[in-house]
Every structure is written in structure tokens, then in C-alpha cells.
Design a protein around this motif. Structure first.
Motif, short mmCIF file in Angstrom:
data_model
loop_
_atom_site.label_atom_id
_atom_site.label_comp_id
_atom_site.label_asym_id
_atom_site.label_seq_id
_atom_site.Cartn_x
_atom_site.Cartn_y
_atom_site.Cartn_z
N TYR A 162 -2.23 0.73 -8.64
CA TYR A 162 -3.76 0.94 -8.17
C TYR A 162 -4.09 2.45 -7.65
CZ TYR A 162 -2.94 -0.67 -3.12
OH TYR A 162 -2.33 -0.90 -1.91
N ARG A 163 -5.30 2.69 -7.43
CA ARG A 163 -5.67 3.83 -6.69
C ARG A 163 -6.84 3.36 -5.84
NH1 ARG A 163 -6.30 7.69 -10.73
NH2 ARG A 163 -8.21 7.20 -10.83
N LEU A 164 -6.81 3.74 -4.54
CA LEU A 164 -7.85 3.24 -3.81
C LEU A 164 -8.52 4.15 -3.14
CD1 LEU A 164 -9.16 0.76 -2.54
CD2 LEU A 164 -7.63 1.12 -0.54
N ARG A 165 -10.00 4.53 -3.70
CA ARG A 165 -10.74 5.61 -3.14
C ARG A 165 -12.35 5.11 -2.69
NH1 ARG A 165 -9.39 9.73 -7.79
NH2 ARG A 165 -7.64 10.96 -6.78
N GLY A 166 -12.33 5.15 -1.42
CA GLY A 166 -13.59 4.87 -0.80
C GLY A 166 -13.63 3.39 -1.14
N PRO A 215 0.67 -1.29 -0.05
CA PRO A 215 -0.17 0.04 0.05
C PRO A 215 0.72 1.34 -0.17
CG PRO A 215 -0.31 -0.81 2.11
CD PRO A 215 0.59 -1.96 1.32
N GLY A 216 2.07 1.12 0.46
CA GLY A 216 3.10 2.62 0.58
C GLY A 216 3.26 2.85 -1.04
N ASP A 217 3.40 1.85 -1.83
CA ASP A 217 3.66 2.34 -3.21
C ASP A 217 2.35 2.24 -4.10
OD1 ASP A 217 6.29 2.65 -2.74
OD2 ASP A 217 7.01 0.66 -3.06
N SER A 218 1.31 1.90 -3.51
CA SER A 218 -0.12 1.52 -4.26
C SER A 218 0.04 0.75 -5.29
CB SER A 218 -0.60 2.85 -4.78
OG SER A 218 -0.89 3.86 -3.52
N ARG A 219 0.69 -0.45 -4.96
CA ARG A 219 0.69 -1.46 -5.95
C ARG A 219 0.80 -2.82 -5.32
NH1 ARG A 219 6.64 -0.77 -8.29
NH2 ARG A 219 5.40 0.56 -9.64
N PHE A 220 0.09 -3.89 -6.18
CA PHE A 220 0.33 -5.28 -5.83
C PHE A 220 1.50 -5.74 -6.45
CE2 PHE A 220 -4.08 -4.59 -4.78
CZ PHE A 220 -4.46 -5.47 -3.67
N GLU A 221 2.14 -6.58 -5.73
CA GLU A 221 3.36 -7.20 -6.35
C GLU A 221 3.42 -8.49 -6.27
OE1 GLU A 221 6.47 -5.54 -4.04
OE2 GLU A 221 6.25 -3.63 -4.67
N ILE A 222 4.09 -9.19 -7.47
CA ILE A 222 4.08 -10.67 -7.57
C ILE A 222 5.61 -10.89 -7.62
CG2 ILE A 222 4.05 -10.82 -9.96
CD1 ILE A 222 2.21 -13.59 -9.56
N ARG A 223 5.93 -12.17 -6.58
CA ARG A 223 7.28 -12.20 -6.19
C ARG A 223 7.25 -13.78 -6.75
NH1 ARG A 223 9.77 -8.52 -3.56
NH2 ARG A 223 8.61 -6.88 -2.49
N SER A 224 8.49 -14.06 -7.36
CA SER A 224 8.65 -15.59 -8.07
C SER A 224 10.09 -15.99 -7.01
CB SER A 224 9.04 -15.62 -9.35
OG SER A 224 9.11 -16.82 -9.80
N ASP A 225 10.06 -16.85 -6.17
CA ASP A 225 11.19 -17.26 -5.61
C ASP A 225 11.72 -15.90 -4.75
OD1 ASP A 225 10.89 -19.88 -6.08
OD2 ASP A 225 12.01 -19.65 -8.14
N GLY A 226 11.07 -15.35 -4.19
CA GLY A 226 11.27 -14.10 -3.55
C GLY A 226 11.72 -12.68 -4.17
#
Length: 100
Positions: A27-31, A8-19
Motif C-alpha cells: 500500500y501507499r498511505l497519503r493523508g 508500515p516499514g515495508d508499506s504492507r499488510f502481511e498475513i501470517r499462518s501459524d507464524g
């Protein structure tokens, strides 16, 4: 092994592969609405299905949180079009805006 985390600090979901971070969805979250703006998978991880895994995870998270989804990102939009069980996340009055 791939895992998806919300940053949430960078407003993104991240996918990690083997770390290692392999990609993200900004993303932008509003309400009660999450706007999905941009998806990117690092070239080294292309062709492994991580983009689809990431989008499914982000949409499942939105569903669990009761959020409406605005798929501004073309990749997310096309993914939803191919997986109609996720169409309900896009507000009915706005689905035409995204050709869904």
C-alpha cells in the motif's frame, strides 16, 4: 490460525499462518487515503481463503482509521465488487475509475 499485521516499514499488510508469512498487500498511505497496490499469496497457501481474509482485514483497518481506499490492485477491486458493504470506502467521485 491466521493473523494480519500492518508492517508500515515495508508499506504492507502481511498475513501470517501459524507464524509464517503467507502473503501481503502493498500500500501507499497519503493523508487520509490508502492506495492498495498489489496483493500476493504464497503458492503454498493458495486455496485456503487467506487472500480474502487479508483483504477484509485491510479494509476493516481502513474503515476504523477513517481512510478512503483506492483499490488499484485487481484482486482488491474484485473483492470489493463482490462485497458491496465495502464500496463506501472508495471515494464516490472515483468509483467509476475502478469500475465499482
Amino acid at each position: 490460525m491466521a493473523e494480519t499485521v500492518d508492517n508500515p516499514g515495508d508499506s504492507r499488510f502481511e498475513i501470517r499462518s501459524d507464524g509464517e508469512r503467507a502473503g501481503f498487500v502493498d500500500y501507499r498511505l497519503r493523508g487520509g487515503t490508502i492506495s492498495l497496490l498489489h496483493t500476493e499469496i504464497d503458492d503454498r497457501f493458495e486455496g485456503q481463503g487467506l487472500g480474502s481474509l487479508l483483504v477484509r482485514s485491510v479494509l476493516d483497518n481502513a474503515r476504523e482509521r477513517g481512510l478512503e481506499v483506492l483499490p488499484y490492485c485487481p484482486f482488491v477491486r474484485s473483492w470489493i465488487a463482490r462485497h458491496p458493504d465495502y464500496l463506501e470506502l472508495v471515494p464516490e467521485g472515483r468509483s467509476a475509475e475502478f469500475d465499482l
